[in-house]
Design a protein around this motif. Structure first.
Motif, PDB file in Angstrom:
ATOM      1  N   TYR A 160       3.272  17.615 -12.535  1.00  0.00           N
ATOM      2  CA  TYR A 160       4.566  16.948 -12.669  1.00  0.00           C
ATOM      3  C   TYR A 160       5.651  17.887 -12.171  1.00  0.00           C
ATOM      4  CZ  TYR A 160       8.479  14.279 -14.301  1.00  0.00           C
ATOM      5  OH  TYR A 160       9.644  13.565 -14.323  1.00  0.00           O
ATOM      6  N   SER A 161       6.524  17.358 -11.349  1.00  0.00           N
ATOM      7  CA  SER A 161       7.621  18.149 -10.777  1.00  0.00           C
ATOM      8  C   SER A 161       7.091  19.364 -10.028  1.00  0.00           C
ATOM      9  CB  SER A 161       8.589  18.595 -11.888  1.00  0.00           C
ATOM     10  OG  SER A 161       9.687  19.285 -11.358  1.00  0.00           O
ATOM     11  N   GLY A 162       5.942  19.177  -9.363  1.00  0.00           N
ATOM     12  CA  GLY A 162       5.360  20.264  -8.596  1.00  0.00           C
ATOM     13  C   GLY A 162       4.672  21.316  -9.429  1.00  0.00           C
ATOM     14  N   GLU A 163       4.623  21.125 -10.735  1.00  0.00           N
ATOM     15  CA  GLU A 163       4.007  22.107 -11.641  1.00  0.00           C
ATOM     16  C   GLU A 163       2.718  21.534 -12.214  1.00  0.00           C
ATOM     17  OE1 GLU A 163       4.946  24.329 -15.924  1.00  0.00           O
ATOM     18  OE2 GLU A 163       6.366  22.895 -15.072  1.00  0.00           O
ATOM     19  N   GLU A 164       1.655  22.311 -12.132  1.00  0.00           N
ATOM     20  CA  GLU A 164       0.417  21.882 -12.752  1.00  0.00           C
ATOM     21  C   GLU A 164       0.452  22.232 -14.230  1.00  0.00           C
ATOM     22  OE1 GLU A 164      -4.458  22.327 -12.438  1.00  0.00           O
ATOM     23  OE2 GLU A 164      -3.171  23.207 -10.886  1.00  0.00           O
ATOM     24  N   ILE A 165       0.270  21.225 -15.072  1.00  0.00           N
ATOM     25  CA  ILE A 165       0.294  21.422 -16.521  1.00  0.00           C
ATOM     26  C   ILE A 165      -1.116  21.788 -16.981  1.00  0.00           C
ATOM     27  CG2 ILE A 165       0.936  20.429 -18.738  1.00  0.00           C
ATOM     28  CD1 ILE A 165       3.207  20.593 -16.642  1.00  0.00           C
ATOM     29  N   VAL A 166      -1.264  22.970 -17.528  1.00  0.00           N
ATOM     30  CA  VAL A 166      -2.569  23.455 -17.978  1.00  0.00           C
ATOM     31  C   VAL A 166      -2.772  23.034 -19.425  1.00  0.00           C
ATOM     32  CG1 VAL A 166      -4.040  25.455 -18.351  1.00  0.00           C
ATOM     33  CG2 VAL A 166      -2.453  25.421 -16.409  1.00  0.00           C
ATOM     34  N   ALA A 167      -3.706  22.121 -19.650  1.00  0.00           N
ATOM     35  CA  ALA A 167      -4.011  21.639 -20.999  1.00  0.00           C
ATOM     36  C   ALA A 167      -5.415  21.063 -21.001  1.00  0.00           C
ATOM     37  CB  ALA A 167      -3.000  20.592 -21.443  1.00  0.00           C
ATOM     38  N   ALA A 168      -6.081  21.156 -22.135  1.00  0.00           N
ATOM     39  CA  ALA A 168      -7.449  20.643 -22.250  1.00  0.00           C
ATOM     40  C   ALA A 168      -7.674  20.139 -23.663  1.00  0.00           C
ATOM     41  CB  ALA A 168      -8.462  21.747 -21.917  1.00  0.00           C
ATOM     42  N   GLY A 169      -8.651  19.235 -23.799  1.00  0.00           N
ATOM     43  CA  GLY A 169      -9.014  18.761 -25.119  1.00  0.00           C
ATOM     44  C   GLY A 169      -9.899  19.765 -25.833  1.00  0.00           C
TER      45      GLY A 169
END
Length: 545
Positions: free
Chosen positions: A372-381
């Motif tokens: 989003y907005s050129g930024e990769e959001i690092v998240a995991a379950g």
């Protein structure tokens, strides 16, 4: 009576495609499946066309409306909440395939005149109608709506809609060509509006994302000046500064509120008093308007009329004076565009709340890629646990910044915003649209062929709990929910939980127990899209009268 669509492309200028295709839907029943089926923004144009030209025309109109949300995701530097441009197919909420230049004419109610008959009426004396022209200058193209209203009643007769590419921002380095690019659309207006009525017909050009993103600002200024110079060569009425501008979120929210209440016949002294006598799910006391929430990709907007005393003490920047033909006096409308709190922006912000740890908003074992907005959001379950609604909701509430103070103590909504006139009779009912509609469809809370539906917030919460607490992985989401794209499956718990948190906590002081989701409004026997351009046209006509 009926709905007639004429769909064709502009005569080619530069690289414009040239096609001519006529579709006649005069015999389509307004309540038939073909007419009222929900048009998913995820379907390809080819698939939609297989279901009938009526759907294809609505698809084009929906895409034009949805793209107007682009300006809300303009730059991360404009908002501490991180609302900025995301990946186009997700944040702009559009179909995947390229749109073509298209012309759509929507006839609403009454007997449609034949071409020869109408041309005969369009002499120098006019034809007994009022017209308003609204340009939606988006990043990918420019669109014109030519609205026609009955002179005496103010009822909407039809909307001639035409678009072409590229958008104004494509001429950033050749600004003199920007105004000229609109000439084919202006010529369509000349063709549509009788000569005797052109001088009294207002025209507005509202630019969205493409121009807002241009740096330095002088580039967008030069483009708008080019448009003004072109408009001066046409006979239509416009104010050089007021009517040619980059549209802010508050303007769009106010215009959409006006369009919604106009189509619902909620405006005292307004349209269609005599023709909407039958009772419906929208039955009401005339003059009592409804609130409108539009959940886009980058922002969410709330608009509702305020009582006079509250309007007088409203903090600066929250009130818009808006009117329509026949109004006894303008409405003072509370409108707030919460940049960074559209569904795609909120999804990113909610996932960031995990601070690099496993997110309770994501399915077990999932590791989705979200940019989003050129930024990769690092998240995991979590590797062993399902997503958790209660824990996810805590992340949503933290992201909403519910405890941030605002201009008036005890009257705040979220993220430091004044919440408006909570006690106004005009804020008791609320209509939700855009992504809220889409997620309700995904959760099977509304039938696929419906144009609206009433839900309690508890029902939406139950759907969120189902997505979070009982679905073991993304495959179960895809199997048990309706029309969820594979790329969105991992985020359905996040999205539904955010919608609940927004309604229940973000807008807590409004105390809504139930809400109405809306895709279209039945108006004069036809199902009509609710779009800000109609509100802009109504307000322009009131200003010019």
């Amino acid at each position: 009576m009926g709905l007639i669509f004429l769909v064709y492309t502009l005569m080619p200028t530069h690289s414009h495609l040239h096609r001519h295709h006529q579709l006649d839907f005069a015999n389509v029943h307004p309540h038939g499946n073909e007419f009222s089926s929900s048009i998913s923004s995820r379907e390809s144009r080819k698939n939609i066309e297989r279901r009938g030209g009526n759907s294809a025309a609505n698809w084009a109109r929906e895409r034009a409306h949805r793209e107007s949300d682009e300006y809300l995701t303009s730059s991360s530097s404009e908002s501490s909440s991180g609302g900025a441009v995301g990946e186009e197919p997700s944040s702009l909420h559009t179909a995947h395939e390229e749109e073509e230049d298209v012309h759509v004419r929507v006839h609403v109610g009454g007997e449609e005149e034949g071409g020869d008959e109408r041309e005969e009426r369009k002499g120098k004396e006019g034809d007994g109608y009022k017209y308003a022209i609204v340009f939606d200058a988006g990043s990918t193209g420019s669109r014109v709506h030519i609205f026609r209203f009955e002179q005496d009643t103010g009822k909407l007769v039809d909307d001639t809609f035409e678009q072409l590419k590229p958008g104004l921002s494509s001429y950033a380095d050749e600004p003199d060509k920007a105004g000229a690019s609109l000439q084919p659309l202006l010529e369509k207006a000349m063709e549509t509006i009788p000569e005797g009525q052109r001088a009294e017909t207002p025209v507005e050009v509202r630019a969205t994302a493409g121009l807002r993103l241009l740096k330095p600002q002088t580039k967008s200024d030069d483009l708008l000046e080019s448009v003004r110079e072109t408009l001066k060569t046409y006979p239509f009425a416009f104010d050089t500064e007021r009517d040619v501008s980059i549209m802010g979120g508050e303007d769009e929210g106010a215009f959409q509120w006006l369009a919604l209440n106009y189509l619902l016949n909620r405006l005292e002294g307004g349209s269609d008093k005599k023709s909407n006598k039958k009772k419906s799910s929208h039955s009401h006391e005339e003059g009592i308007t409804v609130a409108a929430i539009d959940l886009g990709g980058g922002s969410v907007q709330l608009a509702h009329a305020m009582d006079e005393k509250v309007a007088k003490r409203a903090p600066k920047g929250y009130s818009k004076s808006i009117s329509f033909p026949g109004a006894k006096k303008p409405f003072e409308v509370y409108v707030k565009s919460h940049l960074g709190y559209g569904l795609m922006a909120a999804r990113a912000a909610t996932l960031k709340e995990a601070n690099g740890m496993s997110s309770p908003c994501l399915p077990k074992g999932s590791d989705p890629k979200y940019i989003y907005s050129g930024e990769e959001i690092v998240a995991a379950g979590h590797e062993e646990k399902n997503s958790d609604y209660a824990a996810c909701k805590e992340h949503v509430e933290s992201m909403l910044k519910l405890d941030t103070s605002c201009e008036v103590d005890d009257e705040c909504s979220f993220n430091g915003a004044w919440g408006g006139d909570f006690n106004s009779q005009h804020a008791k009912e609320v209509y939700l649209s855009s992504y809220m509609w889409d997620r309700a469809i995904n959760a099977k809370l509304i039938p696929q062929d419906a144009i609206d539906g009433e839900l309690t917030i508890d029902e939406i919460e139950d759907a969120a709990k189902l997505a979070c607490d009982t679905m073991g992985d993304e495959s179960e989401i895809l199997t048990n929910f309706e029309g969820v794209e594979e790329k969105d499956a991992a985020f359905l718990c996040t999205d539904l939980t955010y919608i609940v948190g927004l309604l229940e906590k973000g807008f807590e002081k409004n105390d809504w127990k139930s809400v109405r989701l809306v895709k279209q409004i039945e108006y004069r026997g036809q199902n009509v899209e609710v779009a800000w351009a109609l509100g802009a046209a109504l307000n322009a006509l009131a200003s010019s009268s």
